[in-house]
Design a protein around this motif. Structure first.
Motif, PDB file in Angstrom:
ATOM      1  N   ILE A 253      -9.797  10.475   2.069  1.00  0.00           N
ATOM      2  CA  ILE A 253      -8.562   9.934   2.639  1.00  0.00           C
ATOM      3  C   ILE A 253      -8.866   9.095   3.868  1.00  0.00           C
ATOM      4  N   LEU A 254      -9.743   9.621   4.737  1.00  0.00           N
ATOM      5  CA  LEU A 254      -9.946   8.963   6.034  1.00  0.00           C
ATOM      6  C   LEU A 254     -10.567   7.580   5.883  1.00  0.00           C
TER       7      LEU A 254
ATOM      8  N   LEU B 278       4.518   3.582  -7.071  1.00  0.00           N
ATOM      9  CA  LEU B 278       5.448   2.541  -7.498  1.00  0.00           C
ATOM     10  C   LEU B 278       4.815   1.163  -7.423  1.00  0.00           C
TER      11      LEU B 278
ATOM     12  N   GLY C 177      -4.240   2.454  -1.061  1.00  0.00           N
ATOM     13  CA  GLY C 177      -3.056   3.313  -1.156  1.00  0.00           C
ATOM     14  C   GLY C 177      -3.211   4.347  -2.260  1.00  0.00           C
TER      15      GLY C 177
ATOM     16  N   ILE D 203      -5.801   7.015  -1.269  1.00  0.00           N
ATOM     17  CA  ILE D 203      -5.301   8.043  -0.353  1.00  0.00           C
ATOM     18  C   ILE D 203      -4.435   9.039  -1.121  1.00  0.00           C
TER      19      ILE D 203
ATOM     20  N   PHE E 110       0.749   4.049  -2.880  1.00  0.00           N
ATOM     21  CA  PHE E 110       0.632   5.453  -2.509  1.00  0.00           C
ATOM     22  C   PHE E 110       1.704   6.284  -3.206  1.00  0.00           C
ATOM     23  N   LEU E 111       2.929   5.729  -3.309  1.00  0.00           N
ATOM     24  CA  LEU E 111       4.041   6.458  -3.924  1.00  0.00           C
ATOM     25  C   LEU E 111       3.975   6.442  -5.440  1.00  0.00           C
TER      26      LEU E 111
ATOM     27  N   PRO F 174     -12.080  15.502   3.067  1.00  0.00           N
ATOM     28  CA  PRO F 174     -11.098  14.661   3.793  1.00  0.00           C
ATOM     29  C   PRO F 174     -11.525  13.194   3.927  1.00  0.00           C
TER      30      PRO F 174
ATOM     31  N   ALA G 296      -7.968   5.124   4.720  1.00  0.00           N
ATOM     32  CA  ALA G 296      -6.974   5.057   5.792  1.00  0.00           C
ATOM     33  C   ALA G 296      -7.461   4.151   6.919  1.00  0.00           C
TER      34      ALA G 296
ATOM     35  N   ILE H 176      -7.243   0.302   5.661  1.00  0.00           N
ATOM     36  CA  ILE H 176      -5.919  -0.320   5.683  1.00  0.00           C
ATOM     37  C   ILE H 176      -5.407  -0.464   7.110  1.00  0.00           C
TER      38      ILE H 176
ATOM     39  N   SER I 185       0.836  -1.203   0.000  1.00  0.00           N
ATOM     40  CA  SER I 185       0.000   0.000   0.000  1.00  0.00           C
ATOM     41  C   SER I 185       0.869   1.251   0.000  1.00  0.00           C
ATOM     42  N   ALA I 186       2.029   1.192   0.700  1.00  0.00           N
ATOM     43  CA  ALA I 186       2.938   2.347   0.644  1.00  0.00           C
ATOM     44  C   ALA I 186       3.439   2.551  -0.784  1.00  0.00           C
TER      45      ALA I 186
ATOM     46  N   ILE J  54      -7.798  17.298  -0.015  1.00  0.00           N
ATOM     47  CA  ILE J  54      -7.719  17.021   1.425  1.00  0.00           C
ATOM     48  C   ILE J  54      -8.477  18.065   2.251  1.00  0.00           C
ATOM     49  N   ARG J  55      -8.575  19.292   1.753  1.00  0.00           N
ATOM     50  CA  ARG J  55      -9.245  20.340   2.516  1.00  0.00           C
ATOM     51  C   ARG J  55     -10.762  20.265   2.416  1.00  0.00           C
TER      52      ARG J  55
ATOM     53  N   LEU K 286      -5.322  13.281  -1.707  1.00  0.00           N
ATOM     54  CA  LEU K 286      -4.528  14.416  -1.230  1.00  0.00           C
ATOM     55  C   LEU K 286      -4.913  15.716  -1.932  1.00  0.00           C
TER      56      LEU K 286
END
Lengths: 317, 280
Positions: free
Chosen positions: B244-245, B217, B227, B230, B214-215, B241, B248, B251, B210-211, B237-238, B234
């Motif tokens: 994302i939550l 890759l 991932g 999320i 997210f990246l 949200p 999150a 996972i 998942s990381a 995000i404002r 971004l």
């Protein structure tokens, strides 16, 4: 003693040489060469064969793989990672400042994480299987189970959006002085800190439980040595020193965590550079990042091993 | 066996962990049957707020976010379990073989393990993704290799203990060949150890995949993946949200559940499971 130290240093150097060979084989020999990796199949198909052959000659890619490997290793020893294929800038220059910035971030995290983890680990071990220990153990599992990018984004939502204490992304530039970068980085540090404390406290707790259960602690207590002396002067070193190896292994995870966090907060470090290099397929930059972080990780493991040799007489055989 | 089950049930965190894992697995398996909308289809305007039509609103492309959330664990969980299995089984065999044959083979394996442990996982994956392309088989294979190294260490240490046991010595004196001794005499005796390793490595592979996603890759769009979700969230995000939550929370409950369960079960079985090897 000297033989043991020399042996450890030699093994670390051997590991680094093997790593350099591995990095080169994985990125330049197995998939073709640096040019094949940099350009997509479509781009390669569009270049006329004579032009491609000429480009390979200019980049020195027409030489046999073994010769290129030797040149790569010779360059690496002199911190010369080659020029990027497209923009022709030295990869070493590209990563120099980001490397410093990432080391800075890691240093700040460890400076805070080690004392806190030590306190939690020792306290939990001292209250083994009681409420405090259960809370620390469960907290530690949660701390390293929640991914860094989740902690990071939740911290942004809490402390940059709902309650705007900090900026959501870092505004500091790559070449800013250290104190400017650190002053801008409380949220990135806090993110990595949570996982670090969890991981290190867990290792230290196990080490301390073993130390506190050993015969010599029992004997000290029976001879009437004050409890705080037993704990801090006798059990603590016996618990911490064997844990150093496991703690140094954490260095590799720390680098991974920092890569992720840098990306979330746009912190100008190696993580940012890495993802940029992967998307632009800049082989030499990826190699330089892999090798420089490997030097840090292998170096930390060496320091831990040497510290154990120095501090624990039982290992000096 | 019954005493073992009771001993697990006494541990509240273990029960909580097993329940979380069971719930996640059930949802992941049943996902195609229970999604209210097609998770790939552009249904409405982007970033619609949560409501009756779309439980959690729509994502930045106008797809039903709730449906994507339900589907979002499937590929990553399957990849993590596959990598965890390959790591436990392959690492077990290599570690036992290193303990059995010793000599040059053992030296080479130990050096490779140490070498791999020195490269951070994300960098290791970057090297391979750059060289071999960012496909699911490459990803599973690379994660298996990464997670295998710790297993080799554990299995080798246990293998060295087994080599001193009477039944292993007897098998060698009987003239059994190496692979037979390893597979028939040694492997069954590390089965419980390798099961714990399988669970541990799967949970850390889940964190890794998942990381990586997210990246950018890891898994690639349009795969519904927490991932990736999320990462995409971004941008808003404002204003939104929950984009994302919600992933999150998914996972996090999955990996926390896995690690609570592993810790509890291993503890109940009297195995010294995780000691510092868990996590990243």
């Amino acid at each position: 003693m000297i033989v043991a130290v020399a042996r450890r240093i030699a093994l670390s150097l051997l590991t680094l040489v093997l790593l350099a060979i591995f990095v080169f084989v994985a990125t330049e020999i197995m998939p073709g060469d640096a040019l094949d990796v940099t350009l997509s199949a479509d781009e390669l198909a569009m270049i006329p064969p004579e032009r491609l052959a000429q480009m390979k000659r200019e980049l020195g890619l027409d030489r046999p793989a073994a010769e290129r490997l030797v040149a790569f290793l010779a360059g690496t020893v002199q911190l010369d990672f080659g020029l990027t294929i497209i923009s022709r800038t030295p990869a070493a220059d590209i990563i120099a400042y980001p490397l410093r910035n990432s080391v800075l971030l890691a240093g700040a995290v460890l400076a805070a994480a080690i004392p806190l983890a030590l306190a939690l680990g020792v306290a939990a071990a001292y209250r083994y299987r009681r409420a405090l220990d259960n809370a620390v153990s469960a907290g530690a599992i949660i701390g390293y189970s929640v991914p860094e990018f989740v902690i990071a984004t939740v911290l942004v939502i809490l402390f940059a959006v709902l309650w705007p204490l900090f900026p959501a992304t870092i505004t500091a530039a790559t070449r800013d002085p250290a104190h400017v970068l650190l002053a801008a980085a409380p949220l990135p540090v806090a993110t990595v800190l949570i996982g670090s404390i969890a991981y290190l406290a867990r290792i230290l707790r196990v080490g301390m439980i073993e130390a506190l259960a050993s015969d010599f602690v029992e004997r000290l207590r029976l001879t009437g040595v004050p409890e705080w002396r037993v704990l801090l002067l006798h059990a603590l070193p016996a618990g911490v020193i064997p844990s150093l190896t496991a703690m140094a292994l954490y260095a590799a995870s720390l680098v991974s965590g920092i890569v992720v966090v840098e990306l979330v907060f746009a912190y100008p470090g190696l993580g940012q550079e890495l993802v940029r290099a992967v998307t632009r397929r800049e082989v030499h930059v990826i190699q330089a990042i892999a090798l420089s972080s490997a030097v840090v990780v292998v170096g930390l493991n060496l320091v831990a091993d040497l510290a154990i040799l120095l501090l624990d007489p039982r290992t000096r055989r | 066996m019954r005493g073992f089950a009771r001993s697990i049930l006494r541990r509240r965190l273990a029960v909580l962990g097993l329940a979380l894992v069971a719930a996640h697995l059930a949802i992941a398996l049943a996902a195609p049957l229970i999604v209210p909308h097609d998770p790939f289809k552009l249904l409405d305007a982007p970033l619609e707020p949560p409501g009756a039509a779309y439980l959690l609103g729509t994502d930045e492309l106008g797809r039903d976010f709730f449906s994507r959330l339900i589907m979002g664990g499937r590929v990553a969980i399957a990849a993590a379990l596959a990598a965890g299995f390959l790591a436990a089984f392959g690492g077990g065999l290599v570690g036992l073989a290193a303990a059995y044959y010793r000599g040059l083979f053992d030296d080479v394996v130990s050096r490779l393990v140490e070498m791999k442990l020195a490269i951070p996982a994300i960098l290791f994956v970057s090297l391979f993704v750059t060289g071999f392309g960012q496909t699911l088989p490459v990803l599973v294979f690379v994660m298996a290799v990464i997670k295998m190294m710790g297993v080799i260490r554990t299995a080798r240490a246990q293998g060295l203990v087994l080599m001193e046991q009477g039944y292993v010595k007897a098998a060698i004196l009987r003239g059994e060949r190496g692979p037979v001794v390893i597979l028939r005499e040694m492997l069954p005796n590390v089965a419980d150890l390798l099961s714990v390793e399988f669970a541990l490595r799967s949970s850390s592979a889940m964190l890794l995949v998942s990381a990586l996603s997210f990246l950018g890759l890891g898994l690639s769009p349009p795969t519904p993946d927490w991932g990736l979700m999320i990462h995409d969230g971004l941008q808003s995000i404002r204003s939104e949200p929950w984009l994302i939550l919600a992933p999150a929370l998914c996972i996090s409950t999955l990996v926390v559940g896995m690690n609570f369960a592993i810790e509890g079960v291993a503890d109940a079985a009297g195995l010294e499971a995780a000691r510092g090897t868990a996590g990243h």
